[in-house]
Design an enzyme around this catalytic site. Structure first.
Site, mmCIF file in Angstrom:
data_model
loop_
_atom_site.group_PDB
_atom_site.id
_atom_site.type_symbol
_atom_site.label_atom_id
_atom_site.label_comp_id
_atom_site.label_asym_id
_atom_site.label_seq_id
_atom_site.Cartn_x
_atom_site.Cartn_y
_atom_site.Cartn_z
ATOM 1 N N HIS A 155 -31.689 -26.814 -19.057
ATOM 2 C CA HIS A 155 -32.136 -25.421 -18.986
ATOM 3 C C HIS A 155 -31.521 -24.647 -20.129
ATOM 4 C CE1 HIS A 155 -32.982 -21.418 -17.422
ATOM 5 N NE2 HIS A 155 -33.895 -22.019 -16.701
ATOM 6 N N ASP A 160 -37.501 -27.155 -11.211
ATOM 7 C CA ASP A 160 -38.697 -27.993 -11.135
ATOM 8 C C ASP A 160 -38.404 -29.409 -10.645
ATOM 9 O OD1 ASP A 160 -40.589 -26.100 -12.142
ATOM 10 O OD2 ASP A 160 -39.590 -26.280 -14.062
HETATM 11 N N1 CMC Z 1 -33.786 -35.084 -21.199
HETATM 12 C C1 CMC Z 1 -33.049 -35.612 -22.216
HETATM 13 N N2 CMC Z 1 -32.390 -34.874 -23.134
HETATM 14 C C2 CMC Z 1 -32.459 -33.537 -23.026
HETATM 15 C C3 CMC Z 1 -33.194 -32.924 -22.004
HETATM 16 C C4 CMC Z 1 -33.864 -33.743 -21.064
HETATM 17 N N3 CMC Z 1 -34.571 -33.195 -20.068
HETATM 18 N N4 CMC Z 1 -33.105 -31.570 -22.129
HETATM 19 C C5 CMC Z 1 -32.345 -31.368 -23.216
HETATM 20 N N5 CMC Z 1 -31.953 -32.537 -23.752
HETATM 21 C C6 CMC Z 1 -31.048 -32.728 -24.904
HETATM 22 C C7 CMC Z 1 -31.769 -32.419 -26.198
HETATM 23 O O1 CMC Z 1 -32.368 -33.574 -26.756
HETATM 24 C C8 CMC Z 1 -30.645 -31.894 -27.044
HETATM 25 O O2 CMC Z 1 -29.866 -32.990 -27.479
HETATM 26 P P1 CMC Z 1 -29.138 -32.968 -28.929
HETATM 27 O O3 CMC Z 1 -28.159 -31.835 -28.873
HETATM 28 O O4 CMC Z 1 -28.516 -34.320 -29.051
HETATM 29 O O5 CMC Z 1 -30.242 -32.740 -29.925
HETATM 30 C C9 CMC Z 1 -29.781 -31.106 -26.064
HETATM 31 O O6 CMC Z 1 -30.021 -31.741 -24.799
HETATM 32 C C10 CMC Z 1 -30.138 -29.622 -25.969
HETATM 33 O O7 CMC Z 1 -31.511 -29.491 -25.628
HETATM 34 P P2 CMC Z 1 -32.506 -28.440 -26.252
HETATM 35 O O8 CMC Z 1 -33.883 -29.003 -26.241
HETATM 36 O O9 CMC Z 1 -31.975 -27.933 -27.551
HETATM 37 O O10 CMC Z 1 -32.388 -27.277 -25.183
HETATM 38 P P3 CMC Z 1 -33.360 -26.047 -25.031
HETATM 39 O O11 CMC Z 1 -32.545 -24.960 -24.421
HETATM 40 O O12 CMC Z 1 -34.069 -25.731 -26.295
HETATM 41 O O13 CMC Z 1 -34.468 -26.566 -23.988
HETATM 42 C C11 CMC Z 1 -35.485 -27.241 -21.962
HETATM 43 C C12 CMC Z 1 -34.390 -26.381 -22.622
HETATM 44 C C13 CMC Z 1 -35.572 -26.830 -20.486
HETATM 45 C C14 CMC Z 1 -36.834 -26.940 -22.614
HETATM 46 C C15 CMC Z 1 -35.109 -28.745 -22.095
HETATM 47 O O14 CMC Z 1 -33.901 -28.999 -21.421
HETATM 48 C C16 CMC Z 1 -36.220 -29.674 -21.582
HETATM 49 O O15 CMC Z 1 -37.129 -30.015 -22.336
HETATM 50 N N6 CMC Z 1 -36.156 -30.081 -20.264
HETATM 51 C C17 CMC Z 1 -37.230 -30.873 -19.691
HETATM 52 C C18 CMC Z 1 -38.387 -29.962 -19.276
HETATM 53 C C19 CMC Z 1 -38.072 -29.124 -18.077
HETATM 54 O O16 CMC Z 1 -37.539 -29.604 -17.088
HETATM 55 N N7 CMC Z 1 -38.438 -27.814 -18.134
HETATM 56 C C20 CMC Z 1 -38.247 -26.872 -17.035
HETATM 57 C C21 CMC Z 1 -37.260 -25.801 -17.386
HETATM 58 S S1 CMC Z 1 -36.639 -24.841 -16.002
HETATM 59 C C22 CMC Z 1 -37.940 -23.961 -15.289
HETATM 60 C C23 CMC Z 1 -38.917 -23.363 -16.215
HETATM 61 O O17 CMC Z 1 -38.601 -22.697 -17.209
HETATM 62 O O18 CMC Z 1 -40.104 -23.545 -15.969
#
Ligand code: CMC
Length: 432
Positions: free
Chosen positions: A310, A367
């Site tokens: 998140h 989710d």
């Molecule tokens: N699985 C594996 N690695 C992950 C995941 C995941 N679900 N989420 C983040 N990471 C890693 C990412 O690769 C990055 O690694 P590194 O620093 O080595 O490059 C690090 O964690 C930080 O992630 P980020 O993508 O920079 O984080 P963000 O704040 O931009 O994205 C997110 C947040 C929710 C989009 C992301 O965690 C994600 O894609 N999660 C899966 C989709 C999901 O469950 N979304 C629902 C969000 S909550 C409710 C809503 O908003 O609807």
């Protein structure tokens, strides 16, 4: 004021002769007000994903990502989920205070009065292809509703805004249920106004005109709780979209339709259905959880653990904590054994002890478990994000209204750091 070296600009501090005002929130957040940065200092900020940028002051929802707290208008999500109803929470978000008994009765009566859609809308549902994704229908129908209520479009007219918020709240479940019925070729079910909000939605979704539909109170309450947990989450992607669209003074229906499209994506509200797709896939592949933990960690593999991580929560998502227990309880009370819940629990257990997830502070989000409950209540996977949208609607409307009422609001118009060609001479087609 700036210390510039090697392409880096250091903002010295507030004791120097040029300083930026700060804005302190009621929970101690400090924002640096850079609104004069470009006009007075010829600089802009670059912040992909607005990860460090507040776009507004807001008094609606407080999220503390470090302590895992979520409050609507000051009330903890745990209390609201245990003690309130969804219309009560919607009233709170939109009006700022909990309704009195009489106010709640009046509000619920208003919602009941407006559940029907204009009959002409039915032709629109008929025009979609069989099997059309209900999120596409939902946002199209929401934008289309604006054409029936043009007289309420003026965002500066308080009475019109109130009418629009009531109509949207009252009609969205009807739109969602019609979209579903269309997708499975069943007759549309009209609202039954003697029922409460969630029960009415359930009968429109699952009822048939040829036989009575019995409401299961466990299912109705579970749906109400899920809607409460989704009702607002400050400046997330879809809410920021609603505000951005609305900042041009586009009407409430058009702004909310924009938010729905943002919600549809798998990184946002689409994650709840992506979680079920992922768990089903793992199950069909033999249930080897370690293999998928490995894939999620592998930077060369695009696989991500859906329902994990998140932008704000770096400890735990309080909604997921409530839902984890709730999922077990609801499945138990409904007598459902779902093998996907076992896989979900295993995935969580493995991820929470794995360095990759621990170091990055990746925890289950809302989710991760919501889909399990939606599934056990009988909702098809393609409807999950629609359910999220019904839940998020009061938050979108409250945030839109707050934005319109804020005297500091300006049309949303970000800047860019231009990184393309400098000026070029236009070659004629023969010279290229
Ligand atoms: N699985 C594996 N690695 C992950 C995941 C995941 N679900 N989420 C983040 N990471 C890693 C990412 O690769 C990055 O690694 P590194 O620093 O080595 O490059 C690090 O964690 C930080 O992630 P980020 O993508 O920079 O984080 P963000 O704040 O931009 O994205 C997110 C947040 C929710 C989009 C992301 O965690 C994600 O894609 N999660 C899966 C989709 C999901 O469950 N979304 C629902 C969000 S909550 C409710 C809503 O908003 O609807």
């Amino acid at each position: 004021m700036f210390n510039t070296s090697e392409g880096e600009i250091t903002l010295i501090n507030e004791e120097t002769d040029v300083s930026f005002p700060t804005v302190t929130g009621t929970e101690g957040d400090i924002g640096i007000d850079i609104s004069k940065l470009r006009t007075e200092h010829h600089r802009i900020t670059l912040d992909y994903g607005f990860a460090n940028t507040a776009g507004c002051r807001s008094s609606i929802t407080y999220v503390n990502g470090d302590t895992g707290e979520l409050r609507y208008r000051g009330y903890g999500i745990e209390d609201l989920a245990a003690k309130a109803t969804f219309p009560e929470v919607a009233y709170l978000l939109i009006n700022g205070e909990l309704p009195t008994k009489v106010e709640l009765e009046d509000y619920e009566a208003e919602l009941r009065r407006h559940t029907l859609l204009n009959e002409e809308m039915k032709r629109m549902f008929d025009a979609f292809p069989r099997g059309a994704h209900p999120m596409g229908i939902l946002s199209a129908a929401t934008a289309a509703m604006s054409t029936f209520y043009e007289r309420y479009h003026n965002p500066r007219d308080e009475a019109s805004v109130k009418e629009s918020t009531i109509r949207l709240m009252a009609k969205l479940p009807t739109v969602a249920a019609f979209a579903y019925k269309k997708s499975i070729g069943q007759p549309y079910m009209y609202p039954r106004n003697e029922l409460d909000y969630s029960s009415n939605f359930l009968q429109m979704m699952f009822g048939l005109p040829v036989e009575p539909y019995e409401i299961d109170p466990v299912v109705a309450r579970a749906l109400d709780v899920l809607l409460i947990l989704h009702a607002d989450h400050e400046q997330n992607c879809s809410t920021a979209t609603v505000r951005l669209v609305g900042s041009s003074e586009a009407n409430l229906f058009a702004s909310v339709a924009g938010g729905m499209n943002a919600l549809w994506g798998p990184l946002h509200g689409g994650a709840n259905s992506a979680v079920i797709a992922m768990l089903t896939h793992i199950d069909e592949d033999g249930g080897d959880v370690d293999k998928y933990i490995g894939k999620a960690k592998d930077k060369d593999d695009p696989f991500r653990l859906m329902g994990f991580g998140h932008r704000v929560y770096k400890n735990f998502d309080p909604r997921a904590t409530i839902l984890k227990d709730y999922a077990a309880d609801v499945l138990d009370r409904l007598g459902v054994h779902d093998p996907l819940l076992d896989i979900a629990l295993k995935l969580e257990e493995h991820a929470l002890t794995d360095d990759y997830f621990v170091e990055r502070k990746l925890y289950p989000n809302v989710d991760f478990y919501s889909g399990m409950i939606f599934r056990s209540l009988g909702f098809p996977v393609r409807m999950f994000t629609v359910l999220f949208a019904i839940g998020r609607l009061p938050g979108w409307m409250a945030q839109w209204k707050e934005m319109i009422e804020d005297p500091d609001t300006r049309i949303g118009r970000p800047r860019q750091v231009y990184a393309g060609y400098t000026e070029r001479v236009f070659p004629s087609v023969d010279e290229r």
